[in-house]
Design a protein around this motif. Structure first.
Motif, short mmCIF file in Angstrom:
data_model
loop_
_atom_site.label_atom_id
_atom_site.label_comp_id
_atom_site.label_asym_id
_atom_site.label_seq_id
_atom_site.Cartn_x
_atom_site.Cartn_y
_atom_site.Cartn_z
N THR A 158 0.83 -1.21 0.00
CA THR A 158 0.00 0.00 0.00
C THR A 158 0.86 1.25 0.00
OG1 THR A 158 -1.77 -1.18 1.16
CG2 THR A 158 -1.79 1.22 1.27
N VAL A 159 1.87 1.29 0.85
CA VAL A 159 2.73 2.47 0.94
C VAL A 159 3.49 2.69 -0.37
CG1 VAL A 159 4.78 3.39 2.08
CG2 VAL A 159 2.94 2.43 3.43
N ALA A 160 4.01 1.62 -0.95
CA ALA A 160 4.79 1.76 -2.17
C ALA A 160 3.95 2.32 -3.32
CB ALA A 160 5.40 0.41 -2.56
N PHE A 169 0.84 12.08 0.70
CA PHE A 169 -0.51 11.53 0.69
C PHE A 169 -1.13 11.68 2.07
CE2 PHE A 169 2.79 8.31 0.95
CZ PHE A 169 2.57 7.76 2.19
N LYS A 170 -2.42 11.34 2.13
CA LYS A 170 -3.16 11.37 3.38
C LYS A 170 -3.64 9.96 3.72
CE LYS A 170 -4.84 16.10 2.79
NZ LYS A 170 -6.04 16.98 2.72
N ARG A 171 -4.31 9.88 4.85
CA ARG A 171 -4.73 8.57 5.34
C ARG A 171 -5.77 7.92 4.42
NH1 ARG A 171 -8.22 5.77 8.62
NH2 ARG A 171 -7.22 4.30 10.06
N HIS A 172 -6.68 8.72 3.86
CA HIS A 172 -7.71 8.11 3.03
C HIS A 172 -7.14 7.58 1.72
CE1 HIS A 172 -7.93 11.64 0.32
NE2 HIS A 172 -7.77 12.37 1.41
N ALA A 178 -5.46 0.15 0.32
CA ALA A 178 -5.55 -1.07 1.12
C ALA A 178 -6.78 -1.88 0.74
CB ALA A 178 -5.58 -0.72 2.61
N ARG A 179 -7.88 -1.23 0.45
CA ARG A 179 -9.08 -1.95 0.03
C ARG A 179 -8.90 -2.53 -1.37
NH1 ARG A 179 -13.00 2.80 2.50
NH2 ARG A 179 -12.96 2.02 4.66
N ARG A 180 -8.19 -1.85 -2.23
CA ARG A 180 -7.88 -2.45 -3.53
C ARG A 180 -7.01 -3.69 -3.35
NH1 ARG A 180 -6.56 3.08 -5.00
NH2 ARG A 180 -8.28 4.05 -6.15
N HIS A 181 -6.06 -3.61 -2.43
CA HIS A 181 -5.21 -4.77 -2.17
C HIS A 181 -6.03 -5.96 -1.68
CE1 HIS A 181 -1.52 -6.93 -0.98
NE2 HIS A 181 -2.21 -7.29 0.09
N LEU A 182 -7.00 -5.71 -0.83
CA LEU A 182 -7.87 -6.79 -0.35
C LEU A 182 -8.68 -7.40 -1.49
CD1 LEU A 182 -9.18 -5.36 3.04
CD2 LEU A 182 -7.44 -7.11 2.68
N SER A 183 -9.16 -6.57 -2.39
CA SER A 183 -9.93 -7.11 -3.51
C SER A 183 -9.05 -7.94 -4.44
CB SER A 183 -10.59 -5.97 -4.29
OG SER A 183 -9.60 -5.13 -4.88
N TYR A 184 -7.80 -7.53 -4.66
CA TYR A 184 -6.89 -8.31 -5.50
C TYR A 184 -6.51 -9.62 -4.82
CZ TYR A 184 -6.23 -3.93 -8.06
OH TYR A 184 -6.43 -2.78 -8.77
N THR A 185 -6.37 -9.61 -3.50
CA THR A 185 -5.88 -10.78 -2.79
C THR A 185 -6.99 -11.79 -2.53
OG1 THR A 185 -4.20 -9.41 -1.71
CG2 THR A 185 -4.67 -11.55 -0.72
N LEU A 195 -10.07 -5.08 8.76
CA LEU A 195 -8.77 -5.49 8.24
C LEU A 195 -8.12 -4.38 7.43
CD1 LEU A 195 -6.78 -7.83 8.08
CD2 LEU A 195 -7.99 -8.65 6.06
N ASP A 196 -8.91 -3.61 6.69
CA ASP A 196 -8.36 -2.50 5.93
C ASP A 196 -7.79 -1.43 6.86
OD1 ASP A 196 -10.84 -2.02 6.92
OD2 ASP A 196 -11.62 -0.98 5.16
N GLU A 197 -8.48 -1.16 7.96
CA GLU A 197 -7.97 -0.19 8.93
C GLU A 197 -6.67 -0.68 9.57
OE1 GLU A 197 -9.17 2.73 9.55
OE2 GLU A 197 -11.17 2.68 8.64
N LEU A 198 -6.57 -1.98 9.82
CA LEU A 198 -5.35 -2.53 10.41
C LEU A 198 -4.17 -2.41 9.45
CD1 LEU A 198 -3.98 -4.05 12.72
CD2 LEU A 198 -4.79 -6.18 11.70
#
Length: 368
Positions: A158-160, A169-172, A178-185, A195-198
């Motif tokens: 996510t950071v990269a 960038f900002k938190r949002h 992070a939510r895109r990463h969850l959808s890909y995974t 889990l996205d907040e974590l």
């Protein structure tokens, strides 16, 4: 609220994918629509001809875009950059947008029209077996992809991506990625709430630093403690303008993921206890060589142990044990072939008198 619209959209897409997968048993997979751009998630097993048949607006935009690009190059004297290309794409979409229908149609009417059009274009077998093929493709996806989320790797990814795409960038922004990463995974599998907040909190705590009052940027000193320059690892990727932003972001994410995995591997190897040294004879023997100690030094001479040495020791011990078993079997066979002496006559048992205690090696007598 407008600045959180992307994060809200990714959350909606994540829950929509999970609901479709739970109800219909379908899976999702990323598809690259434009080379070098962010992929889109589509249902696995859907015929690409059907996808192209429904993407009429995209085709209209692609047909109108070359004329706008040629006009831009004639006026400016150079090809359009990233922002100019995006603006030209929006302009082509506005010019090719069809007028709205004055008479609205119900959903059932639209579905009947779409079904009839698809059957005319691709045949009834392709249309009516669509759900069956999607479920078969979902089974193949679940067998190939493990829906497991690694928090540390997700935070680094996510950071990269956000850093290469935006810089500060900002938190949002992290939350949307992070939510895109969850959808890909997960590919449509259910995710644990929060889990996205974590993932975002892990990324902020371990791999970011503040810039100003409201912004933040990447901080990779936890992964590269000897990095003297600020973000020297990712700077070549951010300055490489020949590649598209998302392509550079994926390269950065892959590099950081490899770094995290290398550190984990080093930690595991460092925490293991070293195997004891094993003395191995120079040649395999039927009996194991006796073990001699160094009387002068008062210690046992040790030899360096590696994989080949340990394997040779195992084979030597196995051969020695087999030889001992075979020798014991031969001795028992020879013993069985020898003539056995006649058994001695057993003396009749006698009864012990009350109050008499026999001592070992004596036949009579005792203490009254």
């Amino acid at each position: 609220m407008l600045e959180h619209i992307v994060a809200a959209g990714t959350l909606y897409s994540l829950y929509f994918m999970e609901e479709v997968s739970a109800r219909l048993g379908w899976a999702w997979e990323p598809r690259e629509v434009t080379p070098g751009r962010r992929p889109v998630m589509e249902i696995a097993g859907i015929d690409q001809r059907l996808i192209g048949w429904q993407s009429t607006r995209r085709q209209q935009v692609e047909d109108a875009l070359p004329l706008l690009v040629a006009d831009y190059e004639e006026r400016q004297g150079h090809p359009p950059g990233e922002r100019a290309a995006y603006a030209l794409d929006r302009q082509a979409a506005d010019r090719t947008r069809p007028p709205k229908r004055k008479v609205p149609q119900s959903l059932s009417e639209l579905r009947e029209r779409w079904r009839a059009s698809a059957i005319r274009a691709f045949g009834a077998c392709t249309v009516y077996r669509l759900a069956e093929r999607a479920r078969a493709a979902a089974a193949a996806v679940w067998a190939r992809v493990r829906p497991v989320v690694d928090i540390a790797l997700a935070a680094v990814d996510t950071v990269a991506v956000v850093y290469v795409m935006r810089g500060a960038f900002k938190r949002h922004h992290l939350l949307a990625e992070a939510r895109r990463h969850l959808s890909y995974t997960l590919r449509g599998r259910h995710h644990q709430p929060g889990l996205d907040e974590l993932i975002v909190q892990t990324a902020i705590d371990d791999y970011t630093r503040p810039v100003g009052r409201r912004m933040m940027t990447a901080d990779l000193r936890a992964l590269y403690p000897r990095d003297l320059e600020d973000q020297a690892v990712l700077r070549p990727l951010t300055r490489n303008r020949s590649a598209l932003p998302y392509e550079r972001a994926r390269l950065a994410a892959d590099a950081l993921r490899v770094r995290v995995q290398a550190e984990r591997r080093a930690d595991r190897l460092g925490s293991r206890t070293r195997p004891r040294t094993v003395a191995v004879p120079s040649a395999p023997r039927s009996r194991p060589r006796p073990f001699h100690s160094d009387r002068k030094g008062g210690r046992v001479p040790e030899q360096p142990t590696d994989v080949a040495t340990v394997e040779q020791t195992r084979r030597t011990l196995a051969e020695a044990a087999l030889a001992m078993v075979q020798e014991g079997a031969r001795e028992r066979a020879v013993h069985d072939l020898r003539p056995q002496p006649a058994p001695a006559t057993t003396p009749p048992p006698h009864t012990q008198q009350p109050g008499t205690l026999h001592a070992p090696g004596r036949t009579t007598g005792g203490v009254a």
